[in-house]
Scaffold this motif. Structure first.
Motif, short mmCIF file in Angstrom:
data_model
loop_
_atom_site.label_atom_id
_atom_site.label_comp_id
_atom_site.label_asym_id
_atom_site.label_seq_id
_atom_site.Cartn_x
_atom_site.Cartn_y
_atom_site.Cartn_z
N GLU A 138 -11.85 -42.33 60.69
CA GLU A 138 -10.68 -41.49 61.02
C GLU A 138 -9.80 -42.12 62.08
N GLY A 139 -8.54 -41.67 62.11
CA GLY A 139 -7.66 -41.98 63.24
C GLY A 139 -6.89 -43.29 63.12
N SER A 140 -6.06 -43.55 64.14
CA SER A 140 -5.27 -44.78 64.15
C SER A 140 -5.07 -45.23 65.60
N PHE A 141 -4.66 -46.49 65.76
CA PHE A 141 -4.44 -47.04 67.10
C PHE A 141 -3.12 -46.54 67.66
N THR A 142 -3.14 -46.04 68.89
CA THR A 142 -1.89 -45.76 69.60
C THR A 142 -1.77 -46.80 70.71
N GLU A 143 -0.66 -46.78 71.42
CA GLU A 143 -0.47 -47.72 72.51
C GLU A 143 -1.46 -47.46 73.65
N GLU A 144 -2.07 -46.27 73.65
CA GLU A 144 -3.03 -45.94 74.72
C GLU A 144 -4.47 -46.28 74.35
N THR A 145 -4.70 -46.69 73.11
CA THR A 145 -6.07 -47.06 72.69
C THR A 145 -6.55 -48.22 73.57
N PRO A 146 -7.78 -48.13 74.13
CA PRO A 146 -8.27 -49.22 74.99
C PRO A 146 -8.41 -50.53 74.21
N LEU A 147 -8.21 -51.64 74.90
CA LEU A 147 -8.37 -52.94 74.26
C LEU A 147 -9.86 -53.22 74.05
N ALA A 148 -10.23 -53.59 72.82
CA ALA A 148 -11.64 -53.87 72.52
C ALA A 148 -11.73 -54.94 71.44
N PRO A 149 -11.24 -56.15 71.75
CA PRO A 149 -11.20 -57.20 70.72
C PRO A 149 -12.60 -57.64 70.30
N ASN A 150 -12.75 -57.99 69.02
CA ASN A 150 -14.09 -58.31 68.49
C ASN A 150 -14.26 -59.75 68.03
N ASN A 151 -13.21 -60.56 68.06
CA ASN A 151 -13.37 -61.97 67.68
C ASN A 151 -12.58 -62.81 68.70
N PRO A 152 -12.87 -64.11 68.74
CA PRO A 152 -12.23 -64.94 69.78
C PRO A 152 -10.70 -64.91 69.71
N TYR A 153 -10.13 -64.93 68.51
CA TYR A 153 -8.67 -64.86 68.40
C TYR A 153 -8.16 -63.60 69.08
N ALA A 154 -8.74 -62.46 68.70
CA ALA A 154 -8.28 -61.17 69.24
C ALA A 154 -8.48 -61.10 70.75
N ALA A 155 -9.59 -61.70 71.22
CA ALA A 155 -9.86 -61.68 72.67
C ALA A 155 -8.78 -62.46 73.42
N THR A 156 -8.35 -63.60 72.86
CA THR A 156 -7.31 -64.37 73.56
C THR A 156 -5.98 -63.63 73.53
N LYS A 157 -5.70 -62.92 72.44
CA LYS A 157 -4.44 -62.16 72.38
C LYS A 157 -4.48 -61.00 73.38
N ALA A 158 -5.66 -60.38 73.52
CA ALA A 158 -5.79 -59.29 74.50
C ALA A 158 -5.61 -59.83 75.91
#
Ligand code: NAD
Ligand code: DAU
Length: 341
Positions: free
Chosen positions: A136-156
């Motif tokens: 359920e649900g969708s990401f809003t701008e207030e959703t906490p950052l929780a990257p799961n792969n190295p690419y996403a972690a560097t973008k965060a």
């Protein structure tokens, strides 16, 4: 206005350069790109002789090269697309290049923007910084950052550096976080162009895991128009989610592509899953829609059809980008995977 577009020879960057040059007759673009495997001057041949477009081959992670660009050109706005952008590469080749460009490069750009008094810094981020959703649900701008792969972690990491430059040094920053793009000029390592390219050659289509991972697909030109709006009208220090509310499982995309190309579903091969594979992304983009009046213009079916048609009409482009290093990349990633039985 003179806009420094970094990574403007890549997929979204080159579409953005095209959008700006065709929409605004007075605009000047300085396109700074180091031309990795993903950067391709063939994406912009039509603007080769356009005086409003200057290509500079330079690395955003090099202080000297960045300083040289800012000293030579009076930059009003920076739009930073430059990145290592492919999750599988960050997992199977390594995170180092991602850290260098996506994190260190962003800080180099932010410092230069501050020193040279740039009017605005737009960071092109991604929905992947939020991690994965349940049913359920969708990401809003207030959703906490929780990257799961190295690419996403560097973008965060980059998003936090951009935020800090705004808070500590008063740089005028805005961040966009968009969902999965598709359209012309996308390098065939990403799902949609890879499946189109393989189907054209009657090769098997490697679907990770059970094929039920969900992404929200947006046509690249809609992403570009959203960035344009945020660049001009977004509030300083804010984050804007961008999405098109087309959340579907990968299998649906793949079967639709097979249908458009009149290829049999027997080409689909389920292969070993991506490690840490995010299950579902969905974007709540109410903020950009209500505050800045942006809406996507193309529906998914029309846009996918146009994309397939573009690849059919650009076989030479596809052939060029798939020569040489692409073949060894493909063998390394998919050769080792093998079908799941
Ligand atoms: P891409 O891989 O097609 O292009 C990246 C471009 O950046 C290439 O031209 C490359 O040569 C250049 N580049 C890489 N490292 C550089 C460096 N150190 N200095 C200068 N140039 C460098 O990527 P894309 O899919 O067009 O993505 C562009 C941006 O949008 C990225 O920041 C990505 O995180 C973000 N984004 C992508 C998507 C998507 O679906 N593709 C969705 C949301 C956000
Ligand atoms: O969500 C935005 C992100 O979208 C961007 O930040 C990234 O730069 C961009 O690469 C993209 O990341 P994804 O990992 O979601 O995109 P990709 O096209 O690699 O994969 C989309 C889905 O398809 C994902 O669930 C993995 C699956 N897949 C992908 C490939 C390449 C397959 O099943 N088979 C494949 O061969």
């Amino acid at each position: 206005m003179r806009v420094l577009v970094t990574g403007g020879a890549g997929f979204i960057g080159s579409n953005f350069v095209r959008h700006m040059l065709t929409t605004y007759p007075e605009i000047e673009i300085v396109n700074m790109d180091v031309l990795t495997y993903a950067g391709n001057l063939e994406n912009l041949t039509v603007f080769e002789d356009d005086e409003r477009h200057t290509l500079v081959r330079a690395n955003i992670a090099s202080e000297e090269e960045v300083e040289q660009v800012f000293r030579t050109h009076a930059i009003d706005v920076v739009v930073n697309f430059a990145a290592e952008s492919h999750v599988d590469r960050s997992l199977h080749i390594g995170a180092e290049a991602f850290i260098r460009t996506n994190v260190m490069g962003v800080q180099v750009l932010l410092d230069a923007a501050r020193v040279h008094g740039v009017g605005r810094f737009v960071q092109i981020s991604t929905d992947e910084v939020y991690g994965s959703l349940g049913a359920e649900g969708s990401f809003t701008e207030e959703t906490p950052l929780a990257p799961n792969n190295p690419y996403a972690a560097t973008k965060a990491g980059a998003d936090l550096l951009v935020r800090a430059a705004g808070k500590s040094h008063g740089v005028d920053v805005v961040i966009t976080r968009c969902s999965n793009n598709f359209g012309p000029y996308q390098f065939p390592e990403k799902l949609i162009p890879l499946m189109i390219a393989n189907a054209l050659e009657h090769k098997s289509l490697p679907v990770y895991g059970d094929g039920m991972n969900v992404r929200d697909w947006i046509y690249v030109q809609d992403h570009c128009s959203a960035i344009d709006v945020v660049m001009r009208k977004g509030r300083s220090g804010e984050v804007y989610n961008i999405g098109s509310d087309h959340d579907v499982p990968n299998m649906e995309i793949v079967t639709q592509i097979l249908g458009l190309l009149d290829r049999p579903e027997s080409l689909i091969t389920f292969v070993e899953d991506r490690p840490g594979h995010d299950r579902r992304y969905a974007m709540d983009s109410a903020k950009i829609r209500s505050e800045l009046g942006w809406t996507p213009s193309l529906n998914f079916d029309e846009a996918l059809k146009a994309t397939v048609q573009w690849y059919l009409e650009h076989e030479e482009w596809l052939e060029h980008v798939r020569s040489g290093a692409y073949q060894s990349y493909y063998e390394m990633l998919y050769g080792a995977r093998g079908p799941v039985v």
